[in-house]
Design a protein around this motif. Structure first.
Motif, PDB file in Angstrom:
ATOM      1  N   ARG A   2      -4.529 -21.594  51.764  1.00 28.28           N
ATOM      2  CA  ARG A   2      -4.694 -22.786  50.914  1.00 28.28           C
ATOM      3  C   ARG A   2      -3.355 -23.481  50.674  1.00 28.28           C
ATOM      4  N   LEU A   3      -2.295 -22.671  50.485  1.00 26.62           N
ATOM      5  CA  LEU A   3      -0.969 -23.278  50.258  1.00 26.62           C
ATOM      6  C   LEU A   3      -0.471 -24.003  51.513  1.00 26.62           C
ATOM      7  N   VAL A   4      -0.797 -23.445  52.689  1.00 27.78           N
ATOM      8  CA  VAL A   4      -0.407 -24.133  53.937  1.00 27.78           C
ATOM      9  C   VAL A   4      -1.090 -25.493  53.995  1.00 27.78           C
ATOM     10  N   ARG A   5      -2.370 -25.528  53.638  1.00 30.46           N
ATOM     11  CA  ARG A   5      -3.079 -26.831  53.626  1.00 30.46           C
ATOM     12  C   ARG A   5      -2.450 -27.789  52.612  1.00 30.46           C
ATOM     13  N   GLU A   6      -2.179 -27.251  51.410  1.00 27.38           N
ATOM     14  CA  GLU A   6      -1.616 -28.115  50.348  1.00 27.38           C
ATOM     15  C   GLU A   6      -0.276 -28.722  50.747  1.00 27.38           C
TER      16      GLU A   6
ATOM     17  N   ASP B  65       4.632 -31.439  54.549  1.00 28.19           N
ATOM     18  CA  ASP B  65       6.022 -30.964  54.679  1.00 28.19           C
ATOM     19  C   ASP B  65       6.175 -30.125  55.953  1.00 28.19           C
ATOM     20  N   LEU B  66       5.164 -29.289  56.227  1.00 25.85           N
ATOM     21  CA  LEU B  66       5.252 -28.440  57.431  1.00 25.85           C
ATOM     22  C   LEU B  66       5.185 -29.290  58.697  1.00 25.85           C
ATOM     23  N   VAL B  67       4.289 -30.276  58.689  1.00 22.80           N
ATOM     24  CA  VAL B  67       4.180 -31.166  59.857  1.00 22.80           C
ATOM     25  C   VAL B  67       5.516 -31.874  60.086  1.00 22.80           C
ATOM     26  N   GLY B  68       6.097 -32.364  58.999  1.00 24.54           N
ATOM     27  CA  GLY B  68       7.367 -33.103  59.107  1.00 24.54           C
ATOM     28  C   GLY B  68       8.454 -32.241  59.721  1.00 24.54           C
ATOM     29  N   ILE B  69       8.554 -30.994  59.275  1.00 26.37           N
ATOM     30  CA  ILE B  69       9.663 -30.161  59.768  1.00 26.37           C
ATOM     31  C   ILE B  69       9.398 -29.731  61.223  1.00 26.37           C
ATOM     32  N   ILE B  70       8.149 -29.395  61.548  1.00 30.38           N
ATOM     33  CA  ILE B  70       7.875 -28.968  62.937  1.00 30.38           C
ATOM     34  C   ILE B  70       8.153 -30.130  63.889  1.00 30.38           C
ATOM     35  N   SER B  71       7.712 -31.307  63.486  1.00 28.22           N
ATOM     36  CA  SER B  71       7.908 -32.464  64.345  1.00 28.22           C
ATOM     37  C   SER B  71       9.401 -32.686  64.586  1.00 28.22           C
ATOM     38  N   ARG B  72      10.208 -32.507  63.538  1.00 27.75           N
ATOM     39  CA  ARG B  72      11.646 -32.767  63.698  1.00 27.75           C
ATOM     40  C   ARG B  72      12.356 -31.640  64.436  1.00 27.75           C
ATOM     41  N   GLU B  73      12.115 -30.387  64.032  1.00 25.54           N
ATOM     42  CA  GLU B  73      12.943 -29.330  64.648  1.00 25.54           C
ATOM     43  C   GLU B  73      12.469 -28.965  66.053  1.00 25.54           C
TER      44      GLU B  73
ATOM     45  N   ALA C 243       1.883 -31.734  65.959  1.00 32.03           N
ATOM     46  CA  ALA C 243       2.358 -30.914  64.828  1.00 32.03           C
ATOM     47  C   ALA C 243       1.247 -30.774  63.784  1.00 32.03           C
ATOM     48  N   GLU C 244       0.490 -31.862  63.583  1.00 31.62           N
ATOM     49  CA  GLU C 244      -0.625 -31.780  62.614  1.00 31.62           C
ATOM     50  C   GLU C 244      -1.650 -30.744  63.077  1.00 31.62           C
ATOM     51  N   GLY C 245      -1.935 -30.764  64.367  1.00 31.87           N
ATOM     52  CA  GLY C 245      -2.893 -29.790  64.924  1.00 31.87           C
ATOM     53  C   GLY C 245      -2.387 -28.373  64.721  1.00 31.87           C
TER      54      GLY C 245
ATOM     55  N   TRP D 245      -0.080 -41.941  79.870  1.00 29.26           N
ATOM     56  CA  TRP D 245       0.528 -40.958  78.955  1.00 29.26           C
ATOM     57  C   TRP D 245       1.782 -41.565  78.348  1.00 29.26           C
ATOM     58  N   ARG D 246       1.687 -41.884  77.087  1.00 24.33           N
ATOM     59  CA  ARG D 246       2.697 -42.690  76.422  1.00 24.33           C
ATOM     60  C   ARG D 246       3.912 -41.851  75.970  1.00 24.33           C
ATOM     61  N   VAL D 247       5.075 -42.287  76.388  1.00 23.95           N
ATOM     62  CA  VAL D 247       6.322 -41.639  75.947  1.00 23.95           C
ATOM     63  C   VAL D 247       6.806 -42.391  74.710  1.00 23.95           C
ATOM     64  N   GLY D 248       7.301 -41.679  73.703  1.00 26.20           N
ATOM     65  CA  GLY D 248       7.764 -42.416  72.520  1.00 26.20           C
ATOM     66  C   GLY D 248       8.373 -41.532  71.473  1.00 26.20           C
ATOM     67  N   PRO D 249       8.669 -42.117  70.320  1.00 25.42           N
ATOM     68  CA  PRO D 249       9.253 -41.323  69.238  1.00 25.42           C
ATOM     69  C   PRO D 249       8.232 -40.323  68.697  1.00 25.42           C
ATOM     70  N   THR D 250       8.721 -39.182  68.265  1.00 27.01           N
ATOM     71  CA  THR D 250       7.799 -38.132  67.792  1.00 27.01           C
ATOM     72  C   THR D 250       7.062 -38.559  66.524  1.00 27.01           C
ATOM     73  N   THR D 251       7.624 -39.509  65.790  1.00 19.98           N
ATOM     74  CA  THR D 251       6.999 -39.938  64.538  1.00 19.98           C
ATOM     75  C   THR D 251       5.822 -40.898  64.765  1.00 19.98           C
ATOM     76  N   ASP D 252       5.693 -41.432  65.972  1.00 16.07           N
ATOM     77  CA  ASP D 252       4.630 -42.393  66.263  1.00 16.07           C
ATOM     78  C   ASP D 252       3.343 -41.637  66.631  1.00 16.07           C
TER      79      ASP D 252
END
Ligand code: NAP
Length: 491
Positions: free
Chosen positions: A87-91, A95-103, A111-113, A324-331
């Protein structure tokens, strides 16, 4: 709510994290740290402790001491604990998506998946723990033991050392940690050095959920410096490792008498027979080859196409690969992000160059883009004298090898030293089954690309792809030992 991450990191533009050992947030004993950078633009993300052997020893000793705390909990308490963590991971998923996407340089929708799958895997591990049961074996089935009977139960192995790779830094770690805890083991996790921050954040969630002190420890540091020490540690009962085959082989040599689970490299073949639904095969082969820029052990990295349909297949595939689109990880529309580091980029480039020099045709891409980005690439007419036919690519490259017939296809597929995943595309059910049975891989997917989701089906490799199987029903088996109690009764 107060900043829940405050106890685990310093404030500042580039936060400095601490490790989680024996229920405390600590720096490395030598005070060393190393930097984590965003592969998409090279910007600093964090600094994390550089654990030394002394820290590794402290983590194992803490886990050893905590065995009765986690092993002695009622199953229902462990189930509730895992559900609270889930439940805490869901909550805190954003933050977890943001860090995985960046690091990890992972496009945000991948990352959301990963975070969603992690929460579900934790919940399913909890369900798995509920299925624990014992066997009763009567002794009168054989002569001489008719006055005896036995109950056979499963016991935790003790301390599980989990070592994870960079490509799914959260999910693969949890696919080890969750069943280990569910079975009543204590755990030391050595996170991948490219992207360890998400596991430090996960440890904070486990702490908030009430994990017993010492039952779960996360250390960050160089595998080549502290790996042997951890693996050989006499208080470690099991090593569950996912990573490359050379490191897996080393672990098997160093570990000694320990339970071993090794999930290693792959060179997944997809066999496309002439009678296949070619549009489907194209779509699936591309997903299999290009998802997360091909940085997956189960990537389809050899497409073996029957020569009668090869020209048509290749035409369709190149057209589709261009989408297959290449782009920034945030898009959220980005399908291809950067590779993890410079070494990975050099490796992909050198495999493509070797193939090109030996006569492969580059129909798309075949070049570096900015920074750590490599263009989605289609290589046709790859032959078996080229390195890319055999070595793990771990990059966004579709490798097409034209084959004469079924026998030729199976021969080339099985010639690999790896045996993790394969796909077969045909509309002939008998041919599908015949081919799947002839292939030497742990999993063969018919008319689809390998996708292991939450681990519903047993997953693991043969040959140099590993030992053992992971999965919702299977991991706990590997992380427990059979324990037999025999009753001898008066006649
Ligand atoms: P890697 O280089 O083998 O590293 C994996 C982990 O092992 C990292 O945490 C690494 O630490 C650690 N390590 C390095 N040397 C060690 C040693 N001597 N003893 C103990 N641990 C040591 O793999 P990677 O580049 O992260 O990941 C890619 C590889 O993983 C590919 O080969 C891929 O096929 C495989 N993989 C397999 C599966 C599967 O399920 N079969 C799934 C995903 C990935 P550092 O980071 O500090 O070096």
């Amino acid at each position: 709510m107060a900043d829940i991450w405050k106890p685990i990191r310093s404030s500042g533009k580039v936060p400095e994290y601490r490790m989680f050992i024996d229920g405390k947030w600590v720096c490395a004993s030598g005070s060393g740290t190393f930097e984590i950078r965003d592969p998409s633009d090279g910007s600093p993300v964090a600094r994390v402790p550089l654990a030394l052997k002394k820290d590794a020893d402290a983590a194992v000793n803490a886990a050893w001491k905590a065995r009765p705390l986690i092993g002695g909990m009622d199953t229902v308490e462990r189930v509730e604990l895992l559900d609270r963590i889930s439940r805490l991971v869901r909550e805190h998923s954003s933050d977890l998506v943001g860090i995985i996407s960046r690091e990890a340089g992972k496009p945000v929708h991948y990352a959301e998946g990963e975070v969603k799958a992690t929460a579900e895997r934790l919940h399913l591990a909890a369900e798995e723990a509920r299925k624990f049961s014992s066997d009763f074996i009567p002794g009168d089935l054989v002569p001489g033991t008719s006055n005896r009977m036995a109950i056979v139960t499963r016991k935790p192995v003790g301390v599980v050392l989990a070592i994870s790779p960079f490509n799914y830094p959260l999910f693969i770690s949890i696919a080890k940690v969750a069943p280990a805890l569910a079975a009543g083991n204590s755990v030391v996790l050595k996170a991948a050095s490219d992207d360890p921050v998400c596991m430090l954040m996960f440890a904070r969630l486990a702490e908030l959920a009430g994990i017993p002190r010492g039952a779960f420890n996360v250390i960050t540091g160089s595998g080549s410096e502290i790996g042997d020490f951890l693996v050989a540690h006499p208080k470690v009962s099991m090593v569950s490792f996912t990573g490359s085959s050379p490191v897996g082989k080393r672990i098997a040599t160093v570990a000694g008498m320990k339970n071993l689970h090794l999930e290693l490299g792959g060179k997944g073949p997809a066999i496309v027979f002439a009678d296949a639904d070619l549009k489907l095969a194209v779509k699936e082969c591309l997903a299999g080859a290009l998802k997360f820029s091909g940085q997956r052990c189960d990537a389809l990295s050899r497409i073996l196409v029957e020569q009668g349909v090869a020209d048509r297949f290749v035409r369709l595939l190149v057209r589709e690969a261009k989408t297959w689109r290449v782009g920034p990880t945030t898009d959220p529309r980005t399908m291809i992000g950067p590779l993890i580091n410079q070494g990975a980029l050099e490796k992909v480039d050198s495999l493509v160059s070797d193939a090109r020099e030996k006569g492969a045709r580059v129909l798309l891409g075949g070049k570096r883009l900015r920074g750590l980005y490599y263009a989605p690439t289609v290589l046709d007419r790859v032959t078996t004298d080229m390195k890319i036919a055999w070595e793990e690519t771990f990059g966004p490259v579709v490798t097409i090898i034209r084959v004469r017939n079924e026998k030729d296809a199976i021969g080339v597929a099985n010639q690999s030293k790896y045996g993790l995943d394969a796909s077969v595309f045909t509309q002939d059910i008998e041919k599908a089954i015949r081919t799947a049975r002839a292939l030497e891989d742990g999993t063969v997917t018919i008319n689809g690309h390998p996708a292991h989701g939450l681990g519903n089906f047993p997953f693991g490799g043969n040959k140099e792809s590993g030992l053992g199987r992971e999965g919702i029903e299977y991991s706990i088996d590997e992380m427990t030992r059979l324990d037999t109690i025999v009753f001898s009764m008066k006649k």
